[in-house]
Design an enzyme around this catalytic site. Structure first.
Site, PDB file in Angstrom:
ATOM      1  N   LYS A  66       0.868  -1.180   0.000  1.00  0.00           N
ATOM      2  CA  LYS A  66       0.000   0.000   0.000  1.00  0.00           C
ATOM      3  C   LYS A  66       0.907   1.232   0.000  1.00  0.00           C
ATOM      4  CE  LYS A  66      -3.880   1.833   2.784  1.00  0.00           C
ATOM      5  NZ  LYS A  66      -4.685   1.588   4.000  1.00  0.00           N
ATOM      6  N   SER A 141      -9.562   1.623   3.084  1.00  0.00           N
ATOM      7  CA  SER A 141      -8.708   2.416   2.240  1.00  0.00           C
ATOM      8  C   SER A 141      -7.660   1.617   1.456  1.00  0.00           C
ATOM      9  CB  SER A 141      -7.989   3.456   3.099  1.00  0.00           C
ATOM     10  OG  SER A 141      -7.124   2.812   4.010  1.00  0.00           O
ATOM     11  N   SER A 165      -9.581  -0.860   7.206  1.00  0.00           N
ATOM     12  CA  SER A 165      -9.048  -0.557   5.879  1.00  0.00           C
ATOM     13  C   SER A 165      -8.383  -1.721   5.151  1.00  0.00           C
ATOM     14  CB  SER A 165      -8.050   0.593   5.974  1.00  0.00           C
ATOM     15  OG  SER A 165      -8.739   1.819   6.007  1.00  0.00           O
TER      16      SER A 165
END
Ligand code: ZN
Lengths: 474, 485
Positions: A66, A141, A165
């Site tokens: 990420k 996210s 997330s």
């Protein structure tokens, strides 16, 4: 044999048996990214990695990070304009551990700006699409990390989970997302959002891979004072099943009428648990009513402080004006997106001297109550079960009101507030869209949570003929 | 008179830089004085994304030592908090400090005022990190076209010490600061150097009318960077407020800075401009728990402090209070003295040599005792030479000076320079006769009853022998000579 469909464990076996070469595998996944990513848009950067042959646990396995986790020399944007051209000056501890294990970083994935959001619509660059239906969100996210694994652009990725997330996008994308206990995985090199809530976790398409990756990234880190010194074996008992285990289903999670497909998925889970020797009981945890409120005080408060360093002085975007104060205002005004600004303002407000007692301090107290009431449950139960999300993946742009998204975090937030391990695993597909359920355990009983998830995975009726979770067609 | 009508109330907030090898939350070198800008920095102390603080144990140790030396109660549980504000020298946008739960509270320090002692209470002592330094392109910030930031000082460990408003005059404030400096130096926690910023002081001052008990607003005075200015700045400020009260003007609650060039305080900001720091618990650091054992261990390690030492030097070595105080002014000097006493048990003699000769030598060369070649053995040798009448006390300094410069043994110096005291009576007799002959007036005066001239004649003999004659012997010889004739 389609290489991209293989799990990390299977790839490692083929490497070991000399049936596959590292370059070959790297090429397969890179081609996959080339072919698919213009549609899915999981990646912010695709890297040209070296492929050193080292003798270690994960040698030759490609993966994605990420883009709020640092890898020295790569851009780490946090999907924000303010860090658009920020190059990491050091390796995050997880990055270093994976590098030392021989894993090969091939890309950095999209997210909601600074991990604030549930859809990746808040990325300053583009929205990641759900590989099962490109008109829908991948969740967030860690949407890029989940989508990348879902369409097998990488066999695994890392995300970060502050209020769900990792788990929410995993549920929307039909893969497995795990948030370890707070303090198990080092946060050093993870760009901070809510420091007391953030935890890095793996996204995979097999529970055994989740255990394998967690085993390699967890552990006390001298660079992160919140990590704990504890020895855990994630794989040892993973096949032991769940005879005699007791599961709690909080009444509060059922009060808002669930969508039919979600309710059915939950029934399916209960059936699997019960037919494998487990017992499910409804429990009453009144404090769960407050989790969303508490979370949306604590997380923005910490964020407002954590994001103060992006001021245009040392690195990142600088929108230069005639004096210091105007430079701050214009840098931060231009550099941050709407949702980030909203949360900074919320946090600044709740921390201000006049409101501290009424908001932040009170939220901390309620957080302790929630923690205690969950811990009480674990005196009698092995795990708490729930859906991962009250809905399936919405359409891109469908949800306009941020509060609707905030409320979607109802099931995932408790694990962050209490520092508990929680995993989301796909249980069903409805109208071609995956549905995930969540298993949440006692703090530091992460291996048990994965052991339960593994038992559920073995009982799934959605696996393909090779025993893998289904892969969307491209 | 205006002076008698008003009383002064002062409280101090002192920042002391802890003498540690590395910074408070990272492993960067903490000795950054005079270093090239931005050469002792890392991801942690420059606030890079994702970097996290890790508490340096040495910082805790030194803070607890300081707290113990200041008679504070050590809190077994303390915690770190974030103080949020924007400034270019603060890379994280917040300072890590201890706001809600400091490491220590409720201490005191006695200062000596005239013949008596006065207790100044200490409200709290906490640990925090320092910020960086701004370098403006012009001396005056308002004229600067640009500013540069040096982050070397970011993360230098500090303790903040806050007193109760027990200080009643600018002199007391200075005495407190000096005493505090001595103690912090004693326990090797801080260099105490105000000019170099290792010790910094902000003062809160208010004035009240003794008759009406009317009290002025509190004014904070910042930027006091020397012990002299502590007194000067507060004197100025007390005067300013008194004059305003005298005229019936309203005193603003504000922050003022001591301006070195104008020797006055100037307004920096009013109360309305004070920022809201939005303190909250630092989530990146666990609470700081110190055990009873840890505290006790440090208590044991705490060296004898100046007050106790002065007492002991008086009772154990029979020294005057003044001498004991001078010898105890630094731990190094006191240790040096005791090393000497251990080698030669004549504390009075050793104390005299150290205070009269050694200290003036050190002052002239602006060094401390451990920065010289002089070892206790040398002082002891000189003391023994004096006590055995081999040299006169007045020669001690020149011998010391030679040892200081060359590191040579005092005995060798005495031989080389022929400084040995002459007590050969035959030799002295010749000189005495010569002196008496040349000073017939003095001899007459003696006979008229002015016994004091003996001293004068001894002095003349000493001059003739370039100080080598044994004055005691000479004095006896002159007296008997004058009496016999
Ligand atoms: Zn550093």
């Amino acid at each position: 044999m389609e290489i991209y469909k293989l799990t990390v464990e299977e790839l490692l076996t083929l490497f070991r048996d000399g049936k596959l070469k590292v370059e070959e595998v790297i090429n397969v996944f890179k081609e996959r990214i080339n072919k698919i990513d213009e549609n899915v848009k999981a990646f912010i950067s695709v890297l040209e990695p070296d492929t050193p042959e080292i003798d270690a646990k994960l040698s030759g396995i490609p993966y994605a990070l990420k883009d709020n986790i640092l890898a020295k020399g790569t851009r780490t944007t946090c999907a924000s304009k303010i860090l658009e051209n920020y190059f990491s000056v050091y390796d995050a501890t997880v990055t270093k551990k994976l590098k030392d294990s021989g894993a090969i970083l091939i890309g950095k994935t999209n997210l909601d700006e600074f991990a604030m959001g549930s859809s990746t619509e808040n990325s300053a660059f583009f929205t990641t699409r759900n590989p099962w239906d490109l008109s829908r969100i991948a969740g967030g996210s860690s949407g890029g990390s989940a989508a990348a694994v879902a369409c097998r652009e990488v066999p695994f990725s890392l995300g970060s989970d502050t209020g769900g997330s990792v788990r929410l996008p995993a549920a929307f994308c039909g893969v497995i997302g795990f948030k370890p206990s707070y303090g198990l995985v080092s946060r050093y090199g993870l760009v901070a959002f809510g420091s007391s809530l953030d935890q890095i976790g793996p996204i995979t398409h097999s529970v055994r891979d989740t255990a394998l990756i967690t085993q390699l990234i967890y552990g006390k880190d001298p660079n992160d004072s919140t990590t704990v010194d504890i020895e855990l074996d994630f794989l040892r008992d993973i096949e032991e099943g769940m005879p005699g285990m007791k599961f709690a289903l909080p009444k509060q999670f059922l009060e808002d009428t669930l969508d039919d497909e979600i309710a059915n998925a939950l029934k399916k889970l209960i059936k699997i648990l019960e037919s494998n020797g487990g017992k499910v009981e409804e429990v009453d945890i009144p404090s769960l009513k407050y989790v969303v409120a508490v979370y949306y005080i604590i997380a923005p408060a910490e964020a407002s402080s954590n994001l103060a360093r992006y001021d245009g002085i040392k690195y990142g975007l600088r929108s230069k004006k005639e004096d210091l104060n105007s430079t701050y205002i214009s840098t931060r005004g231009e550099g941050f997106g709407e949702e980030v600004i909203r949360r900074i303002m919320l946090g600044t407000f709740t921390l201000s001297a006049a409101y501290y007692d009424a908001y932040f301090d009170k939220a901390q107290k309620v957080r302790t109550i929630i923690k205690n009431s969950l811990n009480e449950i674990f005196e009698k139960y092995d795990a708490i079960i729930s859906p991962t999300s009250p809905v399936v993946a919405p359409k891109i742009g469908e949800i306009k009101d941020p509060l609707t998204y905030y409320l979607m975090d109802l099931y995932t937030i408790p694990a962050n507030l209490a520092g508990l391990p929680a995993v989301s695993i796909p249980i069903d597909f409805q109208n071609g869209l995956p549905i995930g359920i969540q298993i949440m355990g006692k703090r530091f009983e992460d291996p048990k949570v994965l052991r339960i998830a593994r038992s559920v995975e073995k009982a799934l009726d959605i696996l393909d003929e090779t025993g893998h979770l289904p892969v969307p067609e491209f | 008179m205006i002076e008698d009508k008003y009383g002064i109330t002062i409280g101090l907030e002192i920042h002391a830089q802890l003498l540690t090898s590395t910074k408070i939350f990272c492993s960067c070198d903490a000795n950054v004085f005079d270093r090239e800008p931005n050469s002792s920095i890392c991801p942690v102390c420059t606030g890079q994304p994702g970097a996290l603080p890790v508490l340096n144990e040495e910082v805790v140790r030194k803070a607890v030592m300081a707290a113990l030396a200041l008679n504070c109660k050590i809190n077994r549980y303390s915690r770190f908090d974030r103080k949020n504000y924007f400034y270019p020298d603060l890379p994280k946008g917040y300072q890590i400090t201890q706001y809600f739960y400091p490491i220590a509270e409720n201490g005191y320090l006695n200062i000596k005022i005239g013949e008596g002692n006065k207790k100044i209470r200490i409200r709290r002592l906490h640990i925090e990190e320092d910020a960086g330094k701004m370098l403006h392109s012009s001396d005056n910030i308002t004229q600067a076209t640009h500013s540069l930031v040096d982050l070397n000082r970011c993360g230098i460990p500090l303790i903040e010490i806050v007193t109760e408003p027990d200080i009643e005059s600018p002199i007391e404030a200075r005495l407190f600061m000096e005493k505090l400096r001595d103690i912090l130096r004693y326990i090797d926690v801080c260099t105490g150097d105000m000019e170099k910023g290792a010790l910094r002081c902000d003062a809160n001052i208010s004035i009240y009318n003794k008759e009406t008990l009317e009290r002025s607003s509190r004014v904070e005075v910042k930027n006091i960077n020397s012990f002299r200015f502590v007194e000067k700045a507060l004197d100025f400020e007390a005067d300013r407020i008194k004059k305003m009260m005298e005229k019936g003007e309203r005193v603003e609650q504000e922050t003022r800075g001591w301006d070195f060039s104008s020797r006055s305080t100037v307004s920096m900001r009013s109360k309305e401009e004070e920022s809201d720091y939005r303190y909250f618990p630092e989530p990146d650091l666990p609470p700081l728990i110190v055990s009873e054992d840890y505290i006790n261990e440090l208590k044991e390690k705490l060296p004898e402090l100046p007050d106790e030492k002065i007492q002991r030097f008086q009772s154990e070595y029979n020294l005057l209070e003044y001498d004991a105080t001078v010898l105890s002014s630094s731990k190094k000097l006191a240790d040096f003295f005791e090393d000497c006493v251990r080698l030669y048990n004549n504390p009075k003699r050793l104390s005299n040599i150290i205070i009269n000769d050694l200290l003036s030598l050190l002052n002239e060369h602006n060094v401390e005792i451990d920065g010289t070649k002089i070892r206790p053995e040398a002082i002891v040798k000189i003391a023994k030479l004096i006590d055995s009448s081999k040299i006169s006390a007045s020669n001690a300094k020149s011998i010391l000076e030679e040892t200081f410069k060359t590191g040579k043994d005092p005995q060798d110096i005495v031989k080389e320079k022929r400084l040995e005291q002459i007590d050969d009576e035959e030799f002295l007799n010749k000189i005495i006769e010569k002196v008496i002959q040349q000073n017939s007036k003095a001899v007459e005066d003696y006979r008229k009853g002015k016994k004091g001239v003996v001293g004068f004649l001894v002095g003349m003999v000493m001059r003739e022998t370039r100080g080598k004659a044994n004055p005691k012997v000479v004095s006896q010889m002159i007296e008997s000579k004058l009496n016999e004739s």
